[in-house]
Design an enzyme around this catalytic site. Structure first.
Site, PDB file in Angstrom:
ATOM      1  N   LYS A  52      57.449  63.032  84.896  1.00 38.75           N
ATOM      2  CA  LYS A  52      58.383  62.662  86.019  1.00 38.75           C
ATOM      3  C   LYS A  52      58.054  61.118  86.258  1.00 38.75           C
ATOM      4  O   LYS A  52      59.135  60.173  86.258  1.00 38.75           O
ATOM      5  CB  LYS A  52      57.983  63.418  87.177  1.00 38.75           C
ATOM      6  CG  LYS A  52      58.594  64.791  87.098  1.00 38.75           C
ATOM      7  CD  LYS A  52      57.846  65.616  88.177  1.00 38.75           C
ATOM      8  CE  LYS A  52      58.265  66.972  88.236  1.00 38.75           C
ATOM      9  NZ  LYS A  52      57.648  68.012  89.202  1.00 38.75           N
ATOM     10  N   GLN A  96      52.960  68.217  93.521  1.00 39.79           N
ATOM     11  CA  GLN A  96      53.130  69.069  92.517  1.00 39.79           C
ATOM     12  C   GLN A  96      52.384  70.256  92.836  1.00 39.79           C
ATOM     13  O   GLN A  96      51.465  70.416  93.156  1.00 39.79           O
ATOM     14  CB  GLN A  96      52.430  68.346  91.399  1.00 39.79           C
ATOM     15  CG  GLN A  96      52.599  69.143  89.860  1.00 39.79           C
ATOM     16  CD  GLN A  96      54.130  69.440  89.537  1.00 39.79           C
ATOM     17  OE1 GLN A  96      54.887  68.238  89.516  1.00 39.79           O
ATOM     18  NE2 GLN A  96      54.567  70.584  88.853  1.00 39.79           N
ATOM     19  N   ASP A 119      61.763  67.146  96.899  1.00 39.08           N
ATOM     20  CA  ASP A 119      61.909  68.290  96.054  1.00 39.08           C
ATOM     21  C   ASP A 119      62.903  69.267  97.158  1.00 39.08           C
ATOM     22  O   ASP A 119      63.240  70.502  96.801  1.00 39.08           O
ATOM     23  CB  ASP A 119      60.588  69.015  96.138  1.00 39.08           C
ATOM     24  CG  ASP A 119      60.182  68.847  94.762  1.00 39.08           C
ATOM     25  OD1 ASP A 119      60.757  68.423  93.726  1.00 39.08           O
ATOM     26  OD2 ASP A 119      58.922  68.500  94.472  1.00 39.08           O
TER      27      ASP A 119
END
Ligand code: NDP
Length: 292
Positions: A52, A96, A119
């Site tokens: 990412k 994460q 997210d």
């Protein structure tokens, strides 16, 4: 019949090129910045975060990695996230997952400002999704699936869909997104009875169970669209999805490969979400994915 491959690699590349182009024309002093928080040394998480960060840099986003040891306390993490929330140079925050067992993930996800929640996992943003209000960022994997269907001009409205797996990050949000796009969706899980029968009635199948070989050709309606979200490592080391690709591709109309399908779309959506959050923070209007 052999299904047309829904090429997530190629589609995500086009999307990322468009984001890079947009970023190159931005008249700003500071580029949009993505901050990633990584706790512990989970090898898969290390790989995902590194990928990412690399793509973010490649397309011209600013990015920074905030690493913490496995032993970090919840209090320390919350404090750090609050610092990032208040840092005007950080536009998007990624935590994460999975976090270590000692950390309460829900509390951490709730600590991230909904305005920087790249997210789309904050309860406020998931609540907006439920209500059909476009949040500043939609969960990346389901949003990537919708983008992929749109890229191949696959109709959603009026179709029957079966979603297999009810996680908060994939199964539930894709169920809502397909519903907002006027599909009729059945959400299946490990206790669903007659799974094959439900899947067989679907025009669009989304497999997100983490079970290799779960979706077999006999359960696929001829011509159906099959989206394989699963990522499973076989004992041989081979990476496969939840769909028995070789047999299903002979019956489906469209199918995503693993790797090269949903995975790259997820990363592209993360980058697009970073730019969306940046624009939203600047008061610019956002193009929606929920409705057409
Ligand atoms: P989870 O692993 O959290 O949960 C799995 C879901 O599948 C549960 O709802 C479970 O049901 C259901 N399930 C498990 N076995 C069966 C079965 N035999 N029949 C029907 N349903 C079943 O889901 P995630 O969404 O986090 O992950 C799913 C898969 O997608 C994993 O392989 C993961 O690696 C992958 N993934 C891929 C991404 C990408 O970018 N390509 C992004 C995110 C995930 P129950 O609720 O009853 O336990």
């Amino acid at each position: 019949m052999t299904a047309q491959i829904l090429d997530g690699k190629e589609t995500s590349k086009k999307l990322l090129d468009a984001v890079a182009e947009e970023l190159s024309t931005l008249q700003v002093v500071n580029r949009p910045k993505l901050a990633a928080v990584l706790v512990g040394e989970n090898p898969a998480s290390e790989i995902y975060v590194a990928r990412k960060m690399k793509i973010a840099e490649q397309i011209g986003l600013d990015s920074e990695l905030h690493r913490f040891p496995e032993t970090v306390s919840q209090h320390e993490l919350v404090e750090h996230l609050e610092l990032l929330n208040n840092d005007t140079l950080v536009n998007a925050i990624l935590v994460q997952l999975p976090l270590p067992k000692a950390i309460h993930s829900e509390t951490i996800l709730e600590t991230v400002s909904p305005q920087k929640d790249v997210d789309g996992f904050h309860p406020m943003n998931l609540g907006k999704l439920l209500l059909g209000i476009e949040p500043p960022a939609l969960p990346c994997t389901p949003a990537g699936i919708i983008q992929l269907l749109d890229a191949y001009k696959i109709p959603i409205e009026g179709k029957r869909a079966a979603v297999v797996g009810r996680s908060n990050i994939v199964g539930k949000p894709i169920t809502l997104m397909l519903t907002h796009r006027n599909a009729t969706v059945t959400l299946c899980h490990s206790l669903t009875q007659n799974l094959d029968e439900i899947v067989l009635s679907a025009d669009i199948v989304v497999a997100a169970a983490g079970q290799p070989g779960l979706i077999r050709a006999e359960a696929i309606k001829p011509g159906a669209v099959v989206i394989d979200v699963g990522i499973n490592r076989l004992p041989t080391g081979k990476l496969v999805g939840d769909v028995d690709f070789e047999s299903v591709k002979e019956r489906a109309g469209y199918i995503t490969p693993v790797p090269g399908g949903v995975g790259p779309m997820t990363i592209a959506m993360l980058m697009m979400n970073t730019v969306r959050l940046f624009k939203n923070q600047q008061g610019q209007s956002l193009h929606g994915l929920l409705f057409v």
